[in-house]
Design a protein around this motif. Structure first.
Motif, PDB file in Angstrom:
ATOM      1  N   LYS A   1       0.823  -1.211   0.000  1.00  0.00           N
ATOM      2  CA  LYS A   1       0.000   0.000   0.000  1.00  0.00           C
ATOM      3  C   LYS A   1       0.861   1.268   0.000  1.00  0.00           C
ATOM      4  O   LYS A   1       0.399   2.324  -0.410  1.00  0.00           O
ATOM      5  CB  LYS A   1      -0.947   0.013   1.207  1.00  0.00           C
ATOM      6  CG  LYS A   1      -2.072  -0.981   1.099  1.00  0.00           C
ATOM      7  CD  LYS A   1      -3.228  -0.749   2.042  1.00  0.00           C
ATOM      8  CE  LYS A   1      -2.880  -0.809   3.488  1.00  0.00           C
ATOM      9  NZ  LYS A   1      -4.045  -0.741   4.376  1.00  0.00           N
ATOM     10  N   ALA A   2       2.087   1.129   0.380  1.00  0.00           N
ATOM     11  CA  ALA A   2       2.971   2.299   0.409  1.00  0.00           C
ATOM     12  C   ALA A   2       3.219   2.828  -1.006  1.00  0.00           C
ATOM     13  O   ALA A   2       3.564   4.002  -1.186  1.00  0.00           O
ATOM     14  CB  ALA A   2       4.289   1.943   1.069  1.00  0.00           C
TER      15      ALA A   2
ATOM     16  N   TYR B   1       0.960   3.270  -3.137  1.00  0.00           N
ATOM     17  CA  TYR B   1      -0.266   3.903  -3.591  1.00  0.00           C
ATOM     18  C   TYR B   1      -0.554   5.148  -2.749  1.00  0.00           C
ATOM     19  O   TYR B   1      -0.075   5.274  -1.632  1.00  0.00           O
ATOM     20  CB  TYR B   1      -1.446   2.927  -3.484  1.00  0.00           C
ATOM     21  CG  TYR B   1      -1.303   1.732  -4.413  1.00  0.00           C
ATOM     22  CD1 TYR B   1      -1.804   1.805  -5.711  1.00  0.00           C
ATOM     23  CD2 TYR B   1      -0.645   0.581  -4.014  1.00  0.00           C
ATOM     24  CE1 TYR B   1      -1.659   0.724  -6.570  1.00  0.00           C
ATOM     25  CE2 TYR B   1      -0.494  -0.494  -4.866  1.00  0.00           C
ATOM     26  CZ  TYR B   1      -1.007  -0.425  -6.141  1.00  0.00           C
ATOM     27  OH  TYR B   1      -0.861  -1.481  -6.990  1.00  0.00           O
ATOM     28  N   ARG B   2      -1.372   6.005  -3.301  1.00  0.00           N
ATOM     29  CA  ARG B   2      -1.735   7.223  -2.597  1.00  0.00           C
ATOM     30  C   ARG B   2      -2.648   6.873  -1.425  1.00  0.00           C
ATOM     31  O   ARG B   2      -3.348   5.866  -1.442  1.00  0.00           O
ATOM     32  CB  ARG B   2      -2.463   8.180  -3.533  1.00  0.00           C
ATOM     33  CG  ARG B   2      -1.576   8.685  -4.609  1.00  0.00           C
ATOM     34  CD  ARG B   2      -2.327   9.687  -5.436  1.00  0.00           C
ATOM     35  NE  ARG B   2      -1.476  10.054  -6.557  1.00  0.00           N
ATOM     36  CZ  ARG B   2      -1.904  10.540  -7.675  1.00  0.00           C
ATOM     37  NH1 ARG B   2      -3.197  10.728  -7.855  1.00  0.00           N
ATOM     38  NH2 ARG B   2      -1.078  10.847  -8.621  1.00  0.00           N
ATOM     39  N   GLU B   3      -2.684   7.751  -0.462  1.00  0.00           N
ATOM     40  CA  GLU B   3      -3.494   7.573   0.749  1.00  0.00           C
ATOM     41  C   GLU B   3      -4.963   7.403   0.385  1.00  0.00           C
ATOM     42  O   GLU B   3      -5.673   6.600   0.992  1.00  0.00           O
ATOM     43  CB  GLU B   3      -3.304   8.794   1.669  1.00  0.00           C
ATOM     44  CG  GLU B   3      -3.928   8.662   3.032  1.00  0.00           C
ATOM     45  CD  GLU B   3      -3.213   7.666   3.940  1.00  0.00           C
ATOM     46  OE1 GLU B   3      -3.934   7.010   4.729  1.00  0.00           O
ATOM     47  OE2 GLU B   3      -1.990   7.500   3.873  1.00  0.00           O
ATOM     48  N   ALA B   4      -5.454   8.084  -0.577  1.00  0.00           N
ATOM     49  CA  ALA B   4      -6.850   8.024  -0.991  1.00  0.00           C
ATOM     50  C   ALA B   4      -7.192   6.633  -1.532  1.00  0.00           C
ATOM     51  O   ALA B   4      -8.335   6.186  -1.440  1.00  0.00           O
ATOM     52  CB  ALA B   4      -7.144   9.082  -2.046  1.00  0.00           C
ATOM     53  N   GLN B   5      -6.233   5.929  -2.075  1.00  0.00           N
ATOM     54  CA  GLN B   5      -6.473   4.621  -2.660  1.00  0.00           C
ATOM     55  C   GLN B   5      -6.399   3.486  -1.592  1.00  0.00           C
ATOM     56  O   GLN B   5      -6.831   2.376  -1.854  1.00  0.00           O
ATOM     57  CB  GLN B   5      -5.476   4.325  -3.762  1.00  0.00           C
ATOM     58  CG  GLN B   5      -5.684   5.265  -4.964  1.00  0.00           C
ATOM     59  CD  GLN B   5      -4.576   5.098  -5.986  1.00  0.00           C
ATOM     60  OE1 GLN B   5      -3.416   4.983  -5.625  1.00  0.00           O
ATOM     61  NE2 GLN B   5      -4.972   5.076  -7.259  1.00  0.00           N
ATOM     62  N   HIS B   6      -5.867   3.794  -0.448  1.00  0.00           N
ATOM     63  CA  HIS B   6      -5.738   2.772   0.597  1.00  0.00           C
ATOM     64  C   HIS B   6      -7.085   2.181   1.013  1.00  0.00           C
ATOM     65  O   HIS B   6      -7.195   0.978   1.241  1.00  0.00           O
ATOM     66  CB  HIS B   6      -5.017   3.359   1.822  1.00  0.00           C
ATOM     67  CG  HIS B   6      -3.547   3.565   1.612  1.00  0.00           C
ATOM     68  ND1 HIS B   6      -2.677   3.736   2.631  1.00  0.00           N
ATOM     69  CD2 HIS B   6      -2.792   3.628   0.495  1.00  0.00           C
ATOM     70  CE1 HIS B   6      -1.462   3.903   2.159  1.00  0.00           C
ATOM     71  NE2 HIS B   6      -1.514   3.850   0.838  1.00  0.00           N
TER      72      HIS B   6
ATOM     73  N   ASP C   1      -8.085  -1.722   0.781  1.00  0.00           N
ATOM     74  CA  ASP C   1      -8.581  -2.475   1.948  1.00  0.00           C
ATOM     75  C   ASP C   1      -9.930  -3.123   1.653  1.00  0.00           C
ATOM     76  O   ASP C   1     -10.173  -4.273   2.056  1.00  0.00           O
ATOM     77  CB  ASP C   1      -8.693  -1.563   3.179  1.00  0.00           C
ATOM     78  CG  ASP C   1      -7.320  -1.176   3.734  1.00  0.00           C
ATOM     79  OD1 ASP C   1      -6.339  -1.887   3.433  1.00  0.00           O
ATOM     80  OD2 ASP C   1      -7.244  -0.170   4.468  1.00  0.00           O
TER      81      ASP C   1
END
Length: 186
Positions: free
Chosen positions: A171-172, A174-179, A183
């Motif tokens: 996940k690192a 990817y952007r925070e919005a995509q986390h 999930d």
């Protein structure tokens, strides 16, 4: 007073009673037979006629014939063990708990066990055959066993897939919005 001929008959009758083979009886039954013999001897010695002697002998023979020999008792015990084994086998499993293939196997196990038990000549054989049949029955899968196995396999597959997905992507990268989307997908 008895004649010499009558005394001879009495002796022969007593000898006949004393010749009864007590070794064919178990201890308790042997004691009963000995009691009948002693009662007959007493009645014979008290008899004043040959008819009384014959009557005492016949009474003793009839009573002794009713006493079970060791072989009679063994046969009864074997029959009782066989009947108990048949009941245990019948109660070991409910065919409705099994799928069709296992139901067929169950019926075959039960029928073979009953036939083998019927041919058994000792209680030890009956017990051995019963235990073997019960083990064979226990080895059959019930419908619930298949359901439990499928549920476990599904849970194991989910766990394995989740573990693979967890190692598949980082996940690192990817952007925070995509986390949140990652999930949700995992």
């Amino acid at each position: 007073m008895l004649s010499e001929e009558q005394i001879k008959v009495i002796r022969e009758v007593i000898e006949e009673l004393e010749a009864i083979d007590l070794t064919v009886y178990r201890d308790a039954e042997k004691a009963v037979v000995e009691g009948h013999i002693n009662d007959a001897k007493t009645a014979i010695n008290a008899a004043t006629t040959l008819a009384g002697v014959e009557s005492a002998l016949e009474t003793a023979k009839t009573a002794i014939a009713l006493v079970k020999t060791d072989a009679n008792l063994d046969a009864e015990e074997l029959d009782a063990a066989k009947n108990a084994a048949y009941d245990d086998i019948d109660e070991a499993a409910d065919p409705s708990d099994y799928q069709t293939e296992e139901q067929t196997a169950l019926v075959n196990i039960i029928n073979k066990a009953k036939a083998d038990i019927n041919e058994a000549t000792t209680i030890a054989q009956v017990e051995s055959l019963l235990n073997a049949a019960l083990e064979d029955i226990d080895a059959l899968w019930t419908t619930q066993d298949y359901i439990d196995k499928a549920a476990k396999d599904l849970a194991d597959a989910k766990t394995a897939a989740k573990a693979e997905l967890d190692t598949y992507l980082d996940k690192a990268n990817y952007r925070e919005a995509q986390h949140a989307d990652i999930d949700a997908a995992i």
